[in-house]
Scaffold this active site. Structure first.
Site, PDB file in Angstrom:
ATOM      1  N   LYS A 191      -8.842 -14.756  -6.561  1.00 59.41           N
ATOM      2  CA  LYS A 191      -8.634 -15.023  -8.321  1.00 59.41           C
ATOM      3  C   LYS A 191      -7.216 -15.801  -7.063  1.00 59.41           C
ATOM      4  O   LYS A 191      -6.395 -15.196  -6.765  1.00 59.41           O
ATOM      5  CB  LYS A 191      -8.021 -14.172  -9.153  1.00 59.41           C
ATOM      6  CG  LYS A 191      -7.905 -14.088 -10.351  1.00 59.41           C
ATOM      7  CD  LYS A 191      -6.407 -13.869 -10.708  1.00 59.41           C
ATOM      8  CE  LYS A 191      -5.680 -14.301 -10.485  1.00 59.41           C
ATOM      9  NZ  LYS A 191      -5.032 -15.564 -10.616  1.00 59.41           N
TER      10      LYS A 191
ATOM     11  N   GLU B  86       1.585  -9.756   1.619  1.00 59.91           N
ATOM     12  CA  GLU B  86       2.405 -10.993   1.912  1.00 59.91           C
ATOM     13  C   GLU B  86       3.513 -11.883   1.034  1.00 59.91           C
ATOM     14  O   GLU B  86       2.812 -12.567  -0.106  1.00 59.91           O
ATOM     15  CB  GLU B  86       1.791 -11.931   2.819  1.00 59.91           C
ATOM     16  CG  GLU B  86       0.810 -11.768   4.162  1.00 59.91           C
ATOM     17  CD  GLU B  86      -1.019 -12.580   4.435  1.00 59.91           C
ATOM     18  OE1 GLU B  86      -0.421 -13.943   3.869  1.00 59.91           O
ATOM     19  OE2 GLU B  86      -0.775 -12.493   5.752  1.00 59.91           O
TER      20      GLU B  86
ATOM     21  N   CYS C  81       6.882 -19.807   1.867  1.00 61.08           N
ATOM     22  CA  CYS C  81       7.522 -18.260   2.139  1.00 61.08           C
ATOM     23  C   CYS C  81       8.334 -18.501   3.317  1.00 61.08           C
ATOM     24  O   CYS C  81       8.839 -17.393   2.803  1.00 61.08           O
ATOM     25  CB  CYS C  81       5.779 -17.232   1.724  1.00 61.08           C
ATOM     26  SG  CYS C  81       4.722 -17.622   3.843  1.00 61.08           S
TER      27      CYS C  81
ATOM     28  N   GLU D 266      15.102 -15.130  -3.862  1.00 61.85           N
ATOM     29  CA  GLU D 266      14.516 -15.948  -3.241  1.00 61.85           C
ATOM     30  C   GLU D 266      14.153 -17.471  -4.975  1.00 61.85           C
ATOM     31  O   GLU D 266      14.144 -17.063  -5.656  1.00 61.85           O
ATOM     32  CB  GLU D 266      12.620 -15.500  -3.463  1.00 61.85           C
ATOM     33  CG  GLU D 266      12.112 -17.060  -2.193  1.00 61.85           C
ATOM     34  CD  GLU D 266      10.382 -16.009  -1.686  1.00 61.85           C
ATOM     35  OE1 GLU D 266      10.174 -15.287  -3.690  1.00 61.85           O
ATOM     36  OE2 GLU D 266       9.628 -16.537  -1.300  1.00 61.85           O
TER      37      GLU D 266
HETATM   38  P1  NAD Z   1       2.966 -14.839  -7.908  1.00 61.41           P
HETATM   39  O1  NAD Z   1       2.837 -13.508  -7.805  1.00 61.41           O
HETATM   40  O2  NAD Z   1       3.559 -15.061  -9.218  1.00 61.41           O
HETATM   41  O3  NAD Z   1       1.619 -15.130  -8.176  1.00 61.41           O
HETATM   42  C1  NAD Z   1       0.322 -14.984  -6.999  1.00 61.41           C
HETATM   43  C2  NAD Z   1      -1.106 -14.467  -6.977  1.00 61.41           C
HETATM   44  O4  NAD Z   1      -0.826 -13.491  -8.251  1.00 61.41           O
HETATM   45  C3  NAD Z   1      -1.358 -15.183  -8.513  1.00 61.41           C
HETATM   46  O5  NAD Z   1      -2.858 -15.651  -8.689  1.00 61.41           O
HETATM   47  C4  NAD Z   1      -1.543 -14.529  -9.849  1.00 61.41           C
HETATM   48  O6  NAD Z   1      -1.544 -14.930 -11.493  1.00 61.41           O
HETATM   49  C5  NAD Z   1      -1.317 -12.987  -9.282  1.00 61.41           C
HETATM   50  N1  NAD Z   1      -0.993 -12.227 -10.561  1.00 61.41           N
HETATM   51  C6  NAD Z   1       0.488 -11.828 -10.720  1.00 61.41           C
HETATM   52  N2  NAD Z   1       0.705 -11.060 -11.853  1.00 61.41           N
HETATM   53  C7  NAD Z   1      -0.513 -10.749 -10.976  1.00 61.41           C
HETATM   54  C8  NAD Z   1      -0.667  -8.453 -11.786  1.00 61.41           C
HETATM   55  N3  NAD Z   1       0.207  -8.064 -12.550  1.00 61.41           N
HETATM   56  N4  NAD Z   1      -1.824  -7.862 -10.610  1.00 61.41           N
HETATM   57  C9  NAD Z   1      -2.439  -9.207 -10.779  1.00 61.41           C
HETATM   58  N5  NAD Z   1      -2.800 -10.184  -9.891  1.00 61.41           N
HETATM   59  C10 NAD Z   1      -1.830 -10.778 -10.743  1.00 61.41           C
HETATM   60  O7  NAD Z   1       3.468 -15.338  -6.633  1.00 61.41           O
HETATM   61  P2  NAD Z   1       3.068 -17.435  -6.798  1.00 61.41           P
HETATM   62  O8  NAD Z   1       4.691 -17.662  -7.536  1.00 61.41           O
HETATM   63  O9  NAD Z   1       1.188 -18.395  -6.827  1.00 61.41           O
HETATM   64  O10 NAD Z   1       3.574 -18.291  -5.318  1.00 61.41           O
HETATM   65  C11 NAD Z   1       4.967 -17.612  -4.556  1.00 61.41           C
HETATM   66  C12 NAD Z   1       5.479 -16.858  -4.222  1.00 61.41           C
HETATM   67  O11 NAD Z   1       4.245 -16.274  -3.350  1.00 61.41           O
HETATM   68  C13 NAD Z   1       6.371 -16.836  -3.455  1.00 61.41           C
HETATM   69  O12 NAD Z   1       7.468 -15.515  -4.274  1.00 61.41           O
HETATM   70  C14 NAD Z   1       6.254 -16.593  -1.567  1.00 61.41           C
HETATM   71  O13 NAD Z   1       7.294 -16.072  -1.198  1.00 61.41           O
HETATM   72  C15 NAD Z   1       4.923 -15.571  -1.999  1.00 61.41           C
HETATM   73  N6  NAD Z   1       4.544 -16.153  -0.486  1.00 61.41           N
HETATM   74  C16 NAD Z   1       4.574 -15.219   0.011  1.00 61.41           C
HETATM   75  C17 NAD Z   1       3.568 -15.561   1.203  1.00 61.41           C
HETATM   76  C18 NAD Z   1       3.481 -14.824   2.742  1.00 61.41           C
HETATM   77  O14 NAD Z   1       3.179 -14.969   3.763  1.00 61.41           O
HETATM   78  N7  NAD Z   1       4.696 -14.020   2.760  1.00 61.41           N
HETATM   79  C19 NAD Z   1       2.681 -17.134   1.285  1.00 61.41           C
HETATM   80  C20 NAD Z   1       3.179 -17.729   0.072  1.00 61.41           C
HETATM   81  C21 NAD Z   1       3.474 -17.185  -0.873  1.00 61.41           C
END
Ligand code: NAD
Length: 486
Positions: free
Chosen positions: A178, A254, A288, A390
């Protein structure tokens, strides 16, 4: 206008409900596509297809054939490089100059690197002595975990998704992906590549939609999903962890970061400035691993701040296809609202805005897009929300320090623990400090220098588990011990 459908069992399918949502380009907020939103029905179809594929030709394939097939996927992404590049930049607004160096080549490399690393990993064996003197042989056998749900974010869509799909498939699993609702394009395109490379139907599936009460939640709560690998925000990680607890499914997470950089007075200042510029501002700060807190030893503080401001002033904002542009918009207007909220909060919390802080005038058409100025603050207290939360935007706070111990204490003063950068020419100090930093990844005199054979993941609230190299084996396989009495 693009229409992004789900990719299930080797074919593109529309949502039975007919429900779609808009896909907009953050450069000018223009409508670029309609995305089908999966209901429980499509998620069920995708998971069932993935389950069935485990028993089909994919499950019977030798490791060598699987490796060759995944290498072919990597090659095919590179052959269709321009299509992937255009799709990624349209969705995210990021400059071609960045995506052509990072997102697309690394997206392809993830298939090659992991299949080769995992294929060459030795099997564990122990000979046990027994009273009859004949002994017993213990052999470790790794089997695929089954159906892996891959939930990915929007900041490096192809790269971060294939960072999971590559090792998952290399280990013989099947996947249901997804992608983020913001960035459906390259994951959808990858379906075509899978078919072109002969990957059997059902091995790679894609469903589109949102998180709660949508595709994300339906996928993570599906009983036939064996494990969930997630990249995204820490709070989303908590929700997914709860979903995974039903049926006791394994997770790999992650998550977010609030990463520090420590600049010692004995560093090579030019390199430290160049590295910190990249770590704070590349991809419009939406990485990230990016740096949002910079601690600089007092003797070089003024010089460092001055050089950083000069470099920020030179960043060239522009459309993705503009060859001179090295700075694009944020991913969406919604995310811009969040980042701008922190920009305003910084001022309320008493920051000095050294540069930036607002929304740039990009000209009539682009003013509808998600642009924001790269920003540097000084003067915030260590407990300010801007220092603790963040932001995920092109901004950093720079603060002086006086002693090594103080720098370590400040760097670790966070609930996160993803990454850190240390700038010093003193290698003893570099090791001493790196050992005390509470993070999964520490770079010395560099940033984002990644060897795919190494472990990747966060400490504290930045993640659970490690992926990368052979570390992925722990998550993507079951290790069975077979004990043979001789
Ligand atoms: P997000 O958590 O809003 O969304 C990530 C994914 O999760 C999306 O596909 C979203 O649709 C899905 N999602 C949201 N709620 C959900 C639920 N309840 N159940 C299942 N899926 C769900 O994150 P984002 O805004 O897309 O990305 C930014 C964040 O990601 C930042 O916090 C960043 O630090 C983090 N990030 C971490 C890494 C790492 O390697 N640690 C890498 C890249 C981004």
């Amino acid at each position: 206008m693009n229409e992004f459908k789900h990719f299930i069992n080797g074919a593109y399918v529309a949502s039975a409900s007919g429900k779609t949502f808009e896909n907009r380009c953050p450069v000018d907020n223009s409508l670029i596509g309609q995305v089908h939103e999966a209901g429980r029905e499509e998620v069920d179809q995708a998971v069932n297809a993935a389950k069935a594929a485990l028993k089909g030709p994919w499950g019977k394939m030798t490791q060598a054939d699987r490796t060759a097939m995944l290498n072919r996927v990597a090659e095919r992404i590179n052959e269709r490089f321009d299509e992937f590049l255009e799709a990624e930049c349209r969705d995210t607004g990021k400059p071609y100059s960045i995506a052509s160096h990072i997102d697309i080549p690394r997206g392809a490399a993830n298939f090659k690197a992991f299949s080769e690393t995992l294929a060459n990993h030795p099997t564990e064996a122990f000979k046990l002595d027994t009273p009859d003197g004949l002994g017993a042989l213990n052999v470790g056998q790794r089997t695929p975990k089954g159906v892996i749900a891959v939930i990915s974010p929007w900041n490096l869509p192809l790269l971060l998704m294939t960072f999971k799909v590559g090792p998952a498939l290399a280990c013989g699993n099947t996947v249901v992906v997804k992608p983020s609702e913001e960035t459906p394009a390259t994951t959808t395109l990858l379906g075509e590549v899978m078919n072109e490379c002969g990957v059997p139907p059902g091995v790679f599936n894609v469903i589109h939609g949102f998180g709660p009460n949508s595709a994300g939640e339906f996928l993570t709560t599906h009983p036939l999903v064996n494990a969930i690998t997630f990249t995204g925000e820490t709070r989303t990680g908590e929700a997914i962890m709860k979903a995974a607890s039903v049926g006791l499914r394994n997770i790999s997470m992650e998550l977010g970061g609030k990463n520090p950089a420590i600049v010692f007075a004995d560093c090579d200042l030019e390199k430290a400035v160049e590295g910190t510029m990249r770590s704070a501002f590349v991809n419009c700060g939406q990485v990230c691993l990016g740096t949002e807190r910079v601690y600089v030893e007092r003797p070089v503080y003024d010089a460092f701040l001055k050089r950083m401001k000069e470099q920020v002033a030179k960043l060239k904002l522009g459309r993705p296809e503009d060859p001179a542009a090295n700075f694009g918009p944020l991913v969406s207007l919604e995310h811009r609202n969040k980042v701008k909220y922190y920009y305003d909060l910084a001022v309320e919390e008493g920051a000095t805005v050294e540069i930036g802080g607002g929304i740039p005038d990009m000209g009539e058409e682009m003013n509808a897009g998600a642009w924001i100025e790269p920003t540097i603050w000084t003067g915030l207290s260590d407990d300010a929300r801007v220092i603790r939360e963040e932001i995920f935007g092109p901004c950093c706070h720079i603060r002086p320090f006086d002693t090594e111990d103080e720098a370590i204490q400040l760097a670790n003063d966070t609930e996160y623990g993803l990454a850190a950068a240390i700038w010093t020419e003193n290698s003893s100090r570099a090791i001493r400090v790196a050992e005390q930093i509470e993070a999964g990844l520490v770079w010395v005199n560099s940033w984002f220098l990644r060897d795919l054979r190494t472990a990747f993941g966060g400490a504290k609230q930045s993640g659970i588990g490690r992926e990368g190299g052979v570390h992925g084996l722990e998550f993507y396989t079951e290790l069975k011990n077979i004990c043979i009495k001789l």
